[in-house]
Write a protein that holds these residues in place. Structure first.
Motif, PDB file in Angstrom:
ATOM      1  N   ARG A   1       7.255   1.107   7.712  1.00 39.78           N
ATOM      2  CA  ARG A   1       6.798   1.222   7.023  1.00 39.78           C
ATOM      3  C   ARG A   1       7.163   3.181   7.141  1.00 39.78           C
ATOM      4  O   ARG A   1       6.301   3.864   6.254  1.00 39.78           O
ATOM      5  CB  ARG A   1       5.573   1.482   6.560  1.00 39.78           C
ATOM      6  CG  ARG A   1       5.123   0.157   6.989  1.00 39.78           C
ATOM      7  CD  ARG A   1       3.587   0.107   6.745  1.00 39.78           C
ATOM      8  NE  ARG A   1       2.713   0.631   5.889  1.00 39.78           N
ATOM      9  CZ  ARG A   1       1.700   1.378   5.715  1.00 39.78           C
ATOM     10  NH1 ARG A   1       0.476   0.689   6.787  1.00 39.78           N
ATOM     11  NH2 ARG A   1       1.393   1.632   5.058  1.00 39.78           N
ATOM     12  N   GLY A   2       8.043   3.575   7.711  1.00 39.68           N
ATOM     13  CA  GLY A   2       8.421   4.986   8.331  1.00 39.68           C
ATOM     14  C   GLY A   2       9.056   4.948   9.390  1.00 39.68           C
ATOM     15  O   GLY A   2       9.602   4.305  10.049  1.00 39.68           O
TER      16      GLY A   2
ATOM     17  N   GLN B   1       4.196  12.160   9.970  1.00 37.42           N
ATOM     18  CA  GLN B   1       5.571  11.844  10.156  1.00 37.42           C
ATOM     19  C   GLN B   1       6.187  12.592   9.002  1.00 37.42           C
ATOM     20  O   GLN B   1       7.490  13.473   8.819  1.00 37.42           O
ATOM     21  CB  GLN B   1       5.947  10.436   9.420  1.00 37.42           C
ATOM     22  CG  GLN B   1       5.533   9.037  10.012  1.00 37.42           C
ATOM     23  CD  GLN B   1       6.098   8.411   9.542  1.00 37.42           C
ATOM     24  OE1 GLN B   1       7.703   7.653  10.111  1.00 37.42           O
ATOM     25  NE2 GLN B   1       5.047   7.334   8.422  1.00 37.42           N
ATOM     26  N   GLU B   2       5.300  13.232   7.806  1.00 41.54           N
ATOM     27  CA  GLU B   2       6.010  14.863   7.601  1.00 41.54           C
ATOM     28  C   GLU B   2       6.532  14.999   7.274  1.00 41.54           C
ATOM     29  O   GLU B   2       7.339  15.668   7.461  1.00 41.54           O
ATOM     30  CB  GLU B   2       4.799  14.756   6.497  1.00 41.54           C
ATOM     31  CG  GLU B   2       5.102  15.650   5.235  1.00 41.54           C
ATOM     32  CD  GLU B   2       3.509  16.098   4.505  1.00 41.54           C
ATOM     33  OE1 GLU B   2       2.889  17.396   4.121  1.00 41.54           O
ATOM     34  OE2 GLU B   2       3.103  15.274   4.275  1.00 41.54           O
TER      35      GLU B   2
ATOM     36  N   ASP C   1       0.613   9.747   8.808  1.00 39.54           N
ATOM     37  CA  ASP C   1       1.240  10.503   7.550  1.00 39.54           C
ATOM     38  C   ASP C   1       2.182  11.826   8.083  1.00 39.54           C
ATOM     39  O   ASP C   1       2.536  12.603   7.657  1.00 39.54           O
ATOM     40  CB  ASP C   1       0.147   9.827   6.820  1.00 39.54           C
ATOM     41  CG  ASP C   1      -0.075   8.127   6.046  1.00 39.54           C
ATOM     42  OD1 ASP C   1       1.167   7.616   6.571  1.00 39.54           O
ATOM     43  OD2 ASP C   1      -0.645   8.123   5.848  1.00 39.54           O
ATOM     44  N   ARG C   2       0.701  12.389   7.854  1.00 36.59           N
ATOM     45  CA  ARG C   2       0.815  14.072   8.593  1.00 36.59           C
ATOM     46  C   ARG C   2       2.723  14.321   9.251  1.00 36.59           C
ATOM     47  O   ARG C   2       3.324  14.548   9.744  1.00 36.59           O
ATOM     48  CB  ARG C   2       0.426  14.806   8.780  1.00 36.59           C
ATOM     49  CG  ARG C   2      -0.226  16.219   9.148  1.00 36.59           C
ATOM     50  CD  ARG C   2       0.392  16.826   7.988  1.00 36.59           C
ATOM     51  NE  ARG C   2       0.506  18.123   8.205  1.00 36.59           N
ATOM     52  CZ  ARG C   2      -1.001  18.857   7.759  1.00 36.59           C
ATOM     53  NH1 ARG C   2      -1.793  18.635   7.692  1.00 36.59           N
ATOM     54  NH2 ARG C   2      -0.704  20.468   8.539  1.00 36.59           N
TER      55      ARG C   2
ATOM     56  N   SER D   1      -3.626   6.052  10.987  1.00 36.24           N
ATOM     57  CA  SER D   1      -2.747   6.442   9.433  1.00 36.24           C
ATOM     58  C   SER D   1      -2.969   7.294   8.762  1.00 36.24           C
ATOM     59  O   SER D   1      -1.859   8.406   9.090  1.00 36.24           O
ATOM     60  CB  SER D   1      -3.376   5.162   8.808  1.00 36.24           C
ATOM     61  OG  SER D   1      -4.511   5.861   8.519  1.00 36.24           O
ATOM     62  N   VAL D   2      -3.778   8.125   8.808  1.00 36.17           N
ATOM     63  CA  VAL D   2      -3.937  10.130   9.179  1.00 36.17           C
ATOM     64  C   VAL D   2      -2.908  10.265   9.640  1.00 36.17           C
ATOM     65  O   VAL D   2      -2.414  11.469   9.206  1.00 36.17           O
ATOM     66  CB  VAL D   2      -5.267  10.383   8.753  1.00 36.17           C
ATOM     67  CG1 VAL D   2      -5.821   9.735   7.109  1.00 36.17           C
ATOM     68  CG2 VAL D   2      -5.783  10.008   9.742  1.00 36.17           C
TER      69      VAL D   2
ATOM     70  N   TYR E   1       1.557   0.485  12.792  1.00 36.64           N
ATOM     71  CA  TYR E   1       1.228   0.870  11.486  1.00 36.64           C
ATOM     72  C   TYR E   1       1.851   1.332  10.983  1.00 36.64           C
ATOM     73  O   TYR E   1       2.791   1.262   9.510  1.00 36.64           O
ATOM     74  CB  TYR E   1      -0.245   2.599  11.492  1.00 36.64           C
ATOM     75  CG  TYR E   1       0.319   3.305  10.621  1.00 36.64           C
ATOM     76  CD1 TYR E   1      -0.951   2.321   8.965  1.00 36.64           C
ATOM     77  CD2 TYR E   1       0.978   4.650  10.288  1.00 36.64           C
ATOM     78  CE1 TYR E   1      -0.489   3.294   8.253  1.00 36.64           C
ATOM     79  CE2 TYR E   1       1.069   4.839   9.091  1.00 36.64           C
ATOM     80  CZ  TYR E   1       0.220   4.522   7.992  1.00 36.64           C
ATOM     81  OH  TYR E   1       0.096   5.393   6.646  1.00 36.64           O
TER      82      TYR E   1
END
Length: 378
Positions: A291-292, A253-254, A250-251, A246-247, A177
């Motif tokens: 991407r992150g 990493q935040e 995303d959380r 993915s979800v 991802y």
């Protein structure tokens, strides 16, 4: 198609007879033949199982490879890849990698005549210098464990092609991802799927993806011959976890970015390792290639007494090994994940008595910060 969409739809097309949107669990050891000399394509679950195949095809799509392979653990996956090599072969390896991988290399496969050189794989010149005529592969962690150094996968892949050696990337911390090493020239990716891919701390699994079809046939021969395959139940659990990759990331990493920023200003933290911080030496490189920045954060506290306090006084964070699940975990690498590495090597690398590692989960970030704060003050 975006990787988030591909991950969410793994196995969706599998059961065309009933239209089930979740791949069934084919909990069977063997398959009935339709006739003499005939096969449905499945004979014995060590050689192939439909649930496992759905997972293997899914990870191959996510990574952009010719074929995927599912194993009973991440260590089983790495072990199976080592059967590509023989007595007298040499591998160049990331120096600050997971302690269990070091144990596998130095205490098991060294007795079969393989040799290993450990180098800083964030240093291209050091890798070039370590390659010998008998070198057959470079094994790197895309983000090292636990110091989070960043490897230049594209540059290392170019070097491997120049030298005629395989490039194997353990991409556990970033997953496809965030980073697709095969797109950057690597030959094989390997994962402890126990971690972010399965994502719920409820199953143990390993995955590998091979870019070249001919090399993939060799890997399948070893997978089938050795038999350390992932069972259908755990294959299903891994598929289920990957659907929300993915979800979750995303959380995570935040949350990791917020916690790292908070730790970076804490008076009882003397050093922090997180590639999402602009001052991290690998920040710009990872920003170009990925991407992150992932959701792992390592940090050193100012005194040894704080280690036990943070491990035992946190209430939202769990003191536990492993990583990548929805729950935030705190780990003491020197005494847990890297205990098998000789103490003098740990000290040289910076894996010391005040280093802690966080695997940041999906909880509310402020709750996690508040929990760390109260433990520091306890």
């Amino acid at each position: 198609m975006n990787i988030a969409t591909q991950a969410a739809q793994i196995g969706l097309e599998w059961d065309t007879r009933t239209g089930a949107v979740t791949v069934p669990i084919y909990q069977t050891a063997t398959f009935r033949h339709p006739g003499l000399g005939q096969s449905t394509g499945y004979d014995y679950s060590r050689s192939g199982n439909p649930t496992r195949q759905a997972l293997e095809e899914g990870i191959a799509r996510l990574d952009g490879g010719a074929r995927g392979f599912a194993y009973a653990s991440g260590m089983a996956a790495i072990t199976n890849l080592l059967y590509l090599f023989g007595r007298g072969d040499h591998l160049v390896v990331t120096e600050d990698l997971y302690g269990g991988t070091c144990r596998l290399f130095d205490q098991l496969f060294s007795q079969f005549g393989l040799t290993f050189s450990y180098v800083d794989t964030s240093d291209l010149a050091a890798v070039r210098e370590a390659i010998r005529p008998e070198t057959k592969a470079l094994f790197v962690e895309s983000l090292t464990n636990p110091l989070l150094k960043v490897a230049d996968i594209a540059a290392l892949s170019d070097l491997c092609r120049e030298k005629g050696v395989l490039h194997i990337v353990d991409n556990t911390f970033l997953t496809p991802y965030l980073l697709r090493p095969l797109d950057l020239g690597a030959d094989i990716t390997v994962y402890s799927a126990t971690k972010y891919l399965a994502g719920h701390n409820d199953t143990v699994a390993g995955l590998a993806v091979v870019k070249d079809p001919q090399l993939a046939e060799r890997v399948y021969f070893h997978q089938n011959s050795v038999g350390a395959v992932l069972g259908p139940q755990d294959s299903w659990l891994t598929i289920r976890g990957m659907k929300t990759l993915s979800v979750r990331l995303d959380r995570q990493q935040e949350n990791a970015a917020r916690i790292a920023a908070w730790l970076a200003t804490h008076p009882q933290v003397r050093r922090i390792y997180y590639p999402g911080l602009p001052e991290h030496p690998g920040h710009a490189l990872l920003a170009r290639q990925a991407r992150g920045f992932g959701a792992m954060v390592s940090f050193e506290v100012t005194e040894r007494a704080l280690v036990e306090r943070l491990l035992l006084k946190t209430q939202v964070l769990s003191f536990a090994e492993s990583l990548g699940g929805v729950e935030t975990l705190i780990t003491f690498p020197e005494g847990q994940t890297h205990a098998d590495i000789p103490v003098e090597v740990r000290r040289r690398l910076g894996i010391n008595e005040v280093l802690l590692r966080l695997s940041v989960g999906i909880e509310d970030a402020q709750d996690l910060i508040d929990d760390l704060d109260q433990a520091f003050k306890a």
